[in-house]
Enzyme design. Structure first.
Site, short mmCIF file in Angstrom:
data_model
loop_
_atom_site.label_atom_id
_atom_site.label_comp_id
_atom_site.label_asym_id
_atom_site.label_seq_id
_atom_site.Cartn_x
_atom_site.Cartn_y
_atom_site.Cartn_z
N CYS A 1 0.69 -1.40 -0.07
CA CYS A 1 -0.12 -0.07 0.59
C CYS A 1 1.17 1.20 0.23
CB CYS A 1 -0.79 -0.44 1.19
SG CYS A 1 -1.67 -1.87 1.57
N ASN B 1 0.78 -0.05 6.54
CA ASN B 1 1.81 -0.90 5.63
C ASN B 1 1.99 -2.72 6.30
OD1 ASN B 1 0.84 1.11 3.05
ND2 ASN B 1 2.75 0.98 2.79
N GLY B 2 1.85 -3.25 5.90
CA GLY B 2 2.58 -4.37 6.25
C GLY B 2 1.09 -6.17 6.77
N LYS C 1 2.45 -2.92 -7.74
CA LYS C 1 3.91 -2.57 -8.44
C LYS C 1 4.92 -3.31 -8.08
CE LYS C 1 7.10 -0.92 -11.39
NZ LYS C 1 6.95 -1.46 -12.49
N GLU D 1 8.21 -13.30 -22.32
CA GLU D 1 8.35 -11.30 -21.25
C GLU D 1 7.31 -10.95 -22.56
OE1 GLU D 1 8.49 -10.18 -18.80
OE2 GLU D 1 8.89 -8.03 -19.87
N HIS E 1 4.90 -30.40 -28.39
CA HIS E 1 4.86 -31.84 -27.13
C HIS E 1 3.78 -31.18 -26.83
CE1 HIS E 1 8.72 -32.78 -28.11
NE2 HIS E 1 8.80 -31.90 -28.24
N LYS F 1 4.00 -9.65 -20.86
CA LYS F 1 3.47 -7.88 -20.57
C LYS F 1 1.56 -7.84 -21.33
CE LYS F 1 5.28 -6.77 -18.88
NZ LYS F 1 6.55 -6.53 -17.94
N TRP G 1 -3.57 -1.88 -1.38
CA TRP G 1 -3.80 -3.01 -2.01
C TRP G 1 -4.38 -3.96 -0.65
CZ3 TRP G 1 -1.41 -7.98 -2.13
CH2 TRP G 1 -2.25 -8.63 -3.94
N ARG H 1 0.36 1.97 -5.64
CA ARG H 1 1.34 1.00 -4.90
C ARG H 1 -0.45 0.34 -4.94
NH1 ARG H 1 5.52 -0.28 -3.08
NH2 ARG H 1 4.68 -0.59 -1.26
N GLU I 1 -1.12 -9.44 -18.07
CA GLU I 1 -0.65 -8.71 -17.50
C GLU I 1 -2.04 -7.75 -18.08
OE1 GLU I 1 2.85 -7.05 -14.92
OE2 GLU I 1 3.85 -6.99 -17.25
O1 M6R Z 1 10.15 -6.14 -8.27
P1 M6R Z 1 10.36 -7.32 -9.09
O2 M6R Z 1 11.50 -7.21 -10.01
O3 M6R Z 1 11.44 -8.17 -7.90
O4 M6R Z 1 9.43 -7.35 -9.37
C1 M6R Z 1 9.46 -8.42 -10.34
C2 M6R Z 1 8.22 -9.24 -10.70
O5 M6R Z 1 6.41 -9.31 -9.57
C3 M6R Z 1 7.52 -8.57 -12.04
O6 M6R Z 1 8.29 -8.14 -12.72
C4 M6R Z 1 6.02 -8.14 -12.77
O7 M6R Z 1 6.06 -9.43 -12.98
C5 M6R Z 1 5.99 -7.36 -13.47
N1 M6R Z 1 4.24 -6.47 -13.07
C6 M6R Z 1 7.07 -7.84 -15.17
O8 M6R Z 1 5.27 -6.51 -15.45
#
Ligand code: M6R
Length: 631
Positions: free
Chosen positions: A23, A121-122, A626, A504, A527, A508, A95, A48, A511
């Site tokens: 958060c 937060n936490g 994030k 990747e 396969h 992208k 969050w 966040r 997500e």
């Molecule tokens: O902060 P980090 O690099 O450890 O984060 C890892 C993943 O959470 C991050 O790369 C996530 O998969 C992204 N949303 C991808 O775009």
């Protein structure tokens, strides 16, 4: 590097280990009206978490509180034109983890009297026991959150005559878990009390005003003078004074540092979304990450490496651990690490690593990659590795983040703040930092000829310019997004370093556009995944030149024969790819191991345009935050 010289200070994640709410917190005390300052802080923190938002203001008459489920804009709408004459307040964007994402569970939370407000937060791991005890004592809870227990604990101690700071110190001493908390009370309206354990909090110092926040983006508009609150410390903040004590109440020194990055770096700078801005910042970010790494004699230096040459020579195996896009950067780097250093490299998603009993010892090098430096699984994996006596190097974008404490050495990517939830510039700078690391290990172990190393470095130095070329025109990716925006299933395929790029590209797309997208090693298609193909399914092939190019072309043909429509990422002048592709996204040719830094760019743009075409906000994908600070 001295703290004052930090390239940028950006505390984007919570510092805790396990279950932490992801958060945002902001607090203000000063002579100005707190409400607009808090709202603006919440807007900048919204990446966040955006399940709910709330603000509490303190005044002699009592507390003013407004909360809403949903985004900060909904809170803002609910506040309307109200002007609340208060110069002290706290705000939170949530969050959800403990309690549903609804208004009663939105922060700030209050005690029974409604005079104390808390944001957090936490996670308070012993909140069930604490709540039971408090309820037995007669406290009435209004939410399902763990946070509310804290408000009642503070209320208890204040009732016995302690002031706010003493009461918060007593309350946090009863907590198990991780927290960054900020508390105000109508009985001491000029004060903000902040405390932390395994979750970040910073103080912002102003002139006749002071700030508290979980993240520097919430403060940068007002001040560049910040103090990082240490674990188990408590700050007592008024408009003209900041006092920090430890858990025993012992006064602690105030270490001020300067935030040097530009406010524009945390704003959209004319782009429609942060993601698009950050995609376009990649050439500059990669340039920054490469800056100053090679001396006149072509010798690579990694100043931040705190490992002796002997330690590097003794390494006999490398593990790479990371999550999400960072994991993909690790996969890309594995190819270069093995090829240049001749060391065996294993790569794990961090959430699996420590549960599979990996064989580690003092000759093992573990490389942890996390842009935020706060991903709970990656932190736990690195702690596990250190416990097994392995050497740990981390790659992160965030100076002062938790990962830096759990590592023997750190390489910073100099990407600047990344606000979009989808990783873009942090990914390509991670690749860059990992290639530098691989070259440096190769140099130290003597596994590459100097000329060979220099040639790779020259290629690396060309990357930013080539990236600019790719990004200079995204009309083709836009067209492709328009053509396929309704496709429900997308497959991404690649071979060699093209395989992690395919993964990747799929990540992208899924997500931010919520479409089903999978990345496969092209050779795996037969396969199983090929069964997914039918007329019109887009298959995105990462088809820049490589030593396995001919094999990839066969895989493309197989897909095409089953009705797939081929979108290829390929090099100009490659007629074979051009002939097979229904749509061609061109990227310049570069040495194969470095090609992911270019090949991934059209895939980022494609995902961005598809999300936009589907009416979605690419910066704030549903269900995501994030940094993932929960296990
Ligand atoms: O902060 P980090 O690099 O450890 O984060 C890892 C993943 O959470 C991050 O790369 C996530 O998969 C992204 N949303 C991808 O775009």
């Amino acid at each position: 590097m001295a703290k004052g010289d930090l390239p940028f200070v950006h505390l984007m994640g919570s510092l805790g280990l396990f279950k932490i709410e992801m958060c945002g917190i902001v607090g203000y005390t000063g002579s100005k009206s707190a409400l607009p300052i808090l709202l603006s802080g919440l807007h900048s923190l919204e990446y966040r978490g955006y399940d709910s938002a709330g603000i509490a203001l303190a005044g002699k008459e009592g507390l003013w509180l407004k909360r809403r489920a949903g985004r900060v804009s909904e809170l803002e709408e609910a506040i309307g034109d109200d002007e609340i004459p208060s110069g002290v307040g706290i705000g939170h964007t949530r969050w959800a983890t403990c309690g549903a994402p609804n208004e009663p569970n939105a922060h700030p939370h209050r005690d029974c009297s409604g005079r104390i407000a808390v944001v957090h937060n936490g996670i308070i791991e012993n909140h069930v026991q604490l709540r039971r005890k408090l309820e037995e004592e007669g406290h009435k809870f209004r939410s399902d959150t763990d946070t509310e227990t804290l408000a009642h604990l503070v209320e208890n101690t204040m009732a016995s005559g302690s002031d706010l700071a003493q009461s918060v110190r007593s309350a946090v001493s009863q907590l198990e878990g991780s927290y960054a908390i900020v508390v105000i009370s109508a009985t001491e309206p000029g004060r903000i009390i902040a405390a932390r354990s395994d979750a970040p909090l910073i103080l912002g110092l102003g002139d006749g005003e002071n700030f508290v926040a979980s993240d520097v983006v919430a403060l940068i508009e007002h001040t560049r003078r910040v103090v990082i609150l240490e674990d188990h410390h408590l700050a007592d903040v008024t408009s003209d004074n900041v006092r920090i004590v430890d858990a025993d109440g012992e006064e602690q020194p105030i270490r001020e540092i300067a935030v040097t990055w530009d406010i524009a770096a945390a704003e959209k700078g004319g782009f429609e979304h942060f993601m698009l801005k950050e995609i376009h910042e990649q050439p500059a970010a990669v340039r920054e990450t490469l800056r100053g790494r090679v001396d006149a004699a072509g010798h690579l230096t990694l100043d931040e490496m705190r490992m002796s040459e002997e330690e590097i020579r003794d390494i006999d195996k490398v593990f790479v651990v990371a999550c999400g896009s960072s994991f993909h950067a690790g996969l890309v780097a594995k190819y270069a690490l093995e090829h240049w250093t001749r060391l065996p490299v294993e790569i794990d998603v961090a959430s699996e690593f420590r549960y599979r009993d990996p064989v580690l010892n003092s000759e093992t090098l573990v490389v942890g990659i996390s842009q935020s430096g706060e991903t709970a699984d990656t932190l736990a994996a690195l702690r596990y590795a250190q416990h097994q006596k392995a050497k740990v190097i981390s790659i992160t974008n965030v100076v002062g983040s938790s990962i830096t404490r759990d590592s023997d050495a750190v390489i910073y990517t100099h990407a600047g703040p990344e606000i979009g939830v989808a990783a873009t510039k942090t990914l390509t700078t991670q690749m860059t930092a990992l290639w530098l690391l691989a070259l440096w290990v190769a140099q130290t172990r003597g596994t590459m000829f100097p000329d060979e190393r220099r040639a790779v470095f020259e290629e690396l130095a060309r990357l930013p310019g080539l990236m600019e070329e790719v990004l200079s025109d995204d009309s083709k990716t836009f067209m492709v997004s328009e053509r396929f925006k309704e496709a429900r299933t997308w497959l991404f395929i690649g071979r060699g370093v093209g395989f992690p790029v395919a993964m990747e590209g799929a990540l992208k797309l899924k997500e931010i556009s919520y479409l089903h997208a999978e990345g496969f090693a092209a050779g795996e298609m037969k396969h199983g995944p090929i069964a997914l193909l039918e007329d019109g399914v887009p298959v995105v092939a990462v088809a820049s030149k490589s030593h396995v190019h001919a094999k990839l072309l066969s895989n493309i043909e197989e897909a095409k024969a089953r009705g797939a429509v081929i979108v290829a990422v390929g090099n100009p002048g490659n007629d074979e790819v051009a002939k097979l592709a229904d749509e061609l996204l061109e990227v310049p040719h570069v040495t194969q191991l470095l090609s992911p830094a270019l090949d991934v760019l059209p895939l980022q743009l494609l995902a961005y345009h598809v999300a936009k075409a589907r009416g979605l906000d690419p910066d704030k994908p549903r269900n995501l935050a994030k940094s993932v600070t929960v296990e």
